[in-house]
Design a protein around this motif. Sequence first.
Motif, PDB file in Angstrom:
ATOM      1  N   ILE A  68       2.497   2.162   3.012  1.00 20.97           N
ATOM      2  CA  ILE A  68       3.579   1.540   2.249  1.00 20.97           C
ATOM      3  C   ILE A  68       3.179   1.613   0.782  1.00 20.97           C
ATOM      4  O   ILE A  68       2.260   0.920   0.353  1.00 20.97           O
ATOM      5  N   PRO A  69       3.818   2.484  -0.007  1.00 21.50           N
ATOM      6  CA  PRO A  69       3.366   2.692  -1.391  1.00 21.50           C
ATOM      7  C   PRO A  69       3.690   1.492  -2.281  1.00 21.50           C
ATOM      8  O   PRO A  69       4.690   0.799  -2.077  1.00 21.50           O
ATOM      9  N   THR A  70       2.838   1.271  -3.249  1.00 20.80           N
ATOM     10  CA  THR A  70       3.074   0.194  -4.236  1.00 20.80           C
ATOM     11  C   THR A  70       2.981   0.709  -5.670  1.00 20.80           C
ATOM     12  O   THR A  70       3.207  -0.060  -6.597  1.00 20.80           O
ATOM     13  N   ASP A  71       2.655   2.011  -5.832  1.00 18.57           N
ATOM     14  CA  ASP A  71       2.478   2.521  -7.183  1.00 18.57           C
ATOM     15  C   ASP A  71       3.788   2.680  -7.938  1.00 18.57           C
ATOM     16  O   ASP A  71       3.799   2.963  -9.138  1.00 18.57           O
ATOM     17  N   GLY A  72       4.920   2.512  -7.239  1.00 18.67           N
ATOM     18  CA  GLY A  72       6.209   2.575  -7.913  1.00 18.67           C
ATOM     19  C   GLY A  72       6.591   1.294  -8.619  1.00 18.67           C
ATOM     20  O   GLY A  72       7.598   1.245  -9.333  1.00 18.67           O
ATOM     21  N   TYR A  73       5.800   0.242  -8.439  1.00 18.66           N
ATOM     22  CA  TYR A  73       6.070  -1.046  -9.078  1.00 18.66           C
ATOM     23  C   TYR A  73       5.142  -1.234 -10.273  1.00 18.66           C
ATOM     24  O   TYR A  73       4.010  -0.724 -10.291  1.00 18.66           O
ATOM     25  N   ALA A  74       5.617  -1.968 -11.244  1.00 14.86           N
ATOM     26  CA  ALA A  74       4.767  -2.322 -12.378  1.00 14.86           C
ATOM     27  C   ALA A  74       3.768  -3.390 -11.939  1.00 14.86           C
ATOM     28  O   ALA A  74       4.047  -4.160 -11.002  1.00 14.86           O
ATOM     29  N   PRO A  75       2.593  -3.456 -12.571  1.00 20.52           N
ATOM     30  CA  PRO A  75       1.613  -4.494 -12.193  1.00 20.52           C
ATOM     31  C   PRO A  75       2.175  -5.911 -12.274  1.00 20.52           C
ATOM     32  O   PRO A  75       1.749  -6.798 -11.531  1.00 20.52           O
ATOM     33  N   GLU A  76       3.159  -6.114 -13.173  1.00 20.43           N
ATOM     34  CA  GLU A  76       3.747  -7.454 -13.303  1.00 20.43           C
ATOM     35  C   GLU A  76       4.542  -7.852 -12.062  1.00 20.43           C
ATOM     36  O   GLU A  76       4.862  -9.033 -11.877  1.00 20.43           O
ATOM     37  N   ALA A  77       4.851  -6.874 -11.198  1.00 22.37           N
ATOM     38  CA  ALA A  77       5.607  -7.183  -9.986  1.00 22.37           C
ATOM     39  C   ALA A  77       4.831  -8.103  -9.054  1.00 22.37           C
ATOM     40  O   ALA A  77       5.426  -8.753  -8.187  1.00 22.37           O
ATOM     41  N   ALA A  78       3.522  -8.156  -9.225  1.00 26.88           N
ATOM     42  CA  ALA A  78       2.707  -9.046  -8.394  1.00 26.88           C
ATOM     43  C   ALA A  78       3.057 -10.512  -8.610  1.00 26.88           C
ATOM     44  O   ALA A  78       2.730 -11.366  -7.775  1.00 26.88           O
ATOM     45  N   GLU A  79       3.723 -10.806  -9.734  1.00 29.12           N
ATOM     46  CA  GLU A  79       4.103 -12.192 -10.031  1.00 29.12           C
ATOM     47  C   GLU A  79       5.483 -12.535  -9.492  1.00 29.12           C
ATOM     48  O   GLU A  79       5.940 -13.674  -9.649  1.00 29.12           O
ATOM     49  N   ASP A  80       6.146 -11.577  -8.873  1.00 28.93           N
ATOM     50  CA  ASP A  80       7.482 -11.804  -8.321  1.00 28.93           C
ATOM     51  C   ASP A  80       7.353 -12.309  -6.888  1.00 28.93           C
ATOM     52  O   ASP A  80       7.045 -11.535  -5.977  1.00 28.93           O
ATOM     53  N   PRO A  81       7.570 -13.601  -6.643  1.00 31.48           N
ATOM     54  CA  PRO A  81       7.342 -14.150  -5.297  1.00 31.48           C
ATOM     55  C   PRO A  81       8.260 -13.547  -4.249  1.00 31.48           C
ATOM     56  O   PRO A  81       7.859 -13.386  -3.091  1.00 31.48           O
ATOM     57  N   MET A  82       9.484 -13.196  -4.623  1.00 35.64           N
ATOM     58  CA  MET A  82      10.410 -12.638  -3.630  1.00 35.64           C
ATOM     59  C   MET A  82       9.961 -11.250  -3.194  1.00 35.64           C
ATOM     60  O   MET A  82       9.994 -10.919  -2.004  1.00 35.64           O
ATOM     61  N   LEU A  83       9.515 -10.430  -4.139  1.00 34.13           N
ATOM     62  CA  LEU A  83       9.023  -9.099  -3.791  1.00 34.13           C
ATOM     63  C   LEU A  83       7.776  -9.195  -2.915  1.00 34.13           C
ATOM     64  O   LEU A  83       7.642  -8.475  -1.920  1.00 34.13           O
ATOM     65  N   VAL A  84       6.863 -10.091  -3.285  1.00 36.01           N
ATOM     66  CA  VAL A  84       5.638 -10.270  -2.497  1.00 36.01           C
ATOM     67  C   VAL A  84       5.988 -10.716  -1.081  1.00 36.01           C
ATOM     68  O   VAL A  84       5.423 -10.212  -0.099  1.00 36.01           O
ATOM     69  N   PHE A  85       6.929 -11.634  -0.958  1.00 33.11           N
ATOM     70  CA  PHE A  85       7.335 -12.117   0.367  1.00 33.11           C
ATOM     71  C   PHE A  85       7.936 -10.993   1.195  1.00 33.11           C
ATOM     72  O   PHE A  85       7.626 -10.831   2.382  1.00 33.11           O
TER      73      PHE A  85
END
Length: 385
Positions: free
Chosen positions: A342-359
């Motif tokens: 499941i790739p994650t390199d398409g997201y910006a590092p700041e996406a780690a702070e998005d609780p909905m995306l993480v969930f």
Amino acid sequence: MADAKVIPFDEDTRTRRGAPRSRGRAAARKTGGDTGNAVAALPVEDRTVRATPRPAEPADAEDVVTASAASEGAEGAADGSEDASAGTPGGPLAAALGSAADRLLGGPWERRVAHGLSFLRRRITGDYEVDDFGYDEELTDQVLMSLLRPLYESYFRVEVKGIENIPAEGGALVVANHSGTLPMDGLMMQVAVHDHHPAKRHLRLLAADLVFVLPLVNELARKAGHTLACAEDAQLLLERGEVVGVMPEGFKGLGKPFSERYKLQRFGRGGFVATALKTGVPIIPCSIVGAEEIYPMIGNAKTVARLLGFPYFPVTPTFPWLGPLGMVPLPTKWTIQFGEPIPTDGYAPEAAEDPMLVFNLTDQVRETIQHTLYKLLVQRRSVFF
């Protein structure tokens, strides 16, 4: 000993009292002492790898044999033996091992013995390296993997699928289900990656606090490459391009009753997903079938567990009734399947702070593992075959 607890993956270790720290600086040339404690003593920003070049001498068994065959006459070797012994680190024993390796010429058996003597000499003289987490690659490859391999190949007869989904280079986060009362599944997964991946990659497992407070287990875990299950350590390893393994169910999955086998527990708050987003590494779902039945947990002696400081104290059909014999696992047939990344390199590092995306990503990983478990169970002919 205080009650052990499940440590959330993304909890900052600096807020936990009494938790061992894997951060620190380790000498590249090991001369003794507690590597785990030395590593735990220093902050993350102080981590440096200090490597000392090895002496210019044959590094393995074949080089030792070649050097011996190229020497000019037995008399010259005898004349210099006393001086070599006096100047060899580790004293006469190391010199004797080196001389024995030098004299072994011929077929593969002799080369194997010479290689073993050379390895033993390096351990005695301290001529080996560990990283700043305490990982001893040489000891892991030549000793620990050799001890686990018969269990992996002959006892559990592990079948591996999808190993090509782990990249040949760069960081990757392997996320797996956890079960079996004792964490045998993590060790078997480590052997699977080491032995079956074309690049012979090493899996660095993240473990709970309890692993690093148990005598002997602490030292072995460090040398095998395991470290504390916290976001800081995981991020540092992933940034270095390591393959990191995590089992988010923790003790909830490991100590669940047999009646709930192959039903995944909660994956915490998704700290492993946030770490993958920060580092841009792919997430590899991993499903393990067979571990649930090695110690069928039919009860939990909670009072005993509290006295010992364990999260649970298992009661199985054989333990504690048969004493130490009851700790022998059942010889179940295992399957370990690594799913598509499941790739994650398409997201910006700041996406780690998005609780909905993480969930959402956490739920995607969990559902992928659960679906694969059901699929493998349908395909399985028997628990033992």
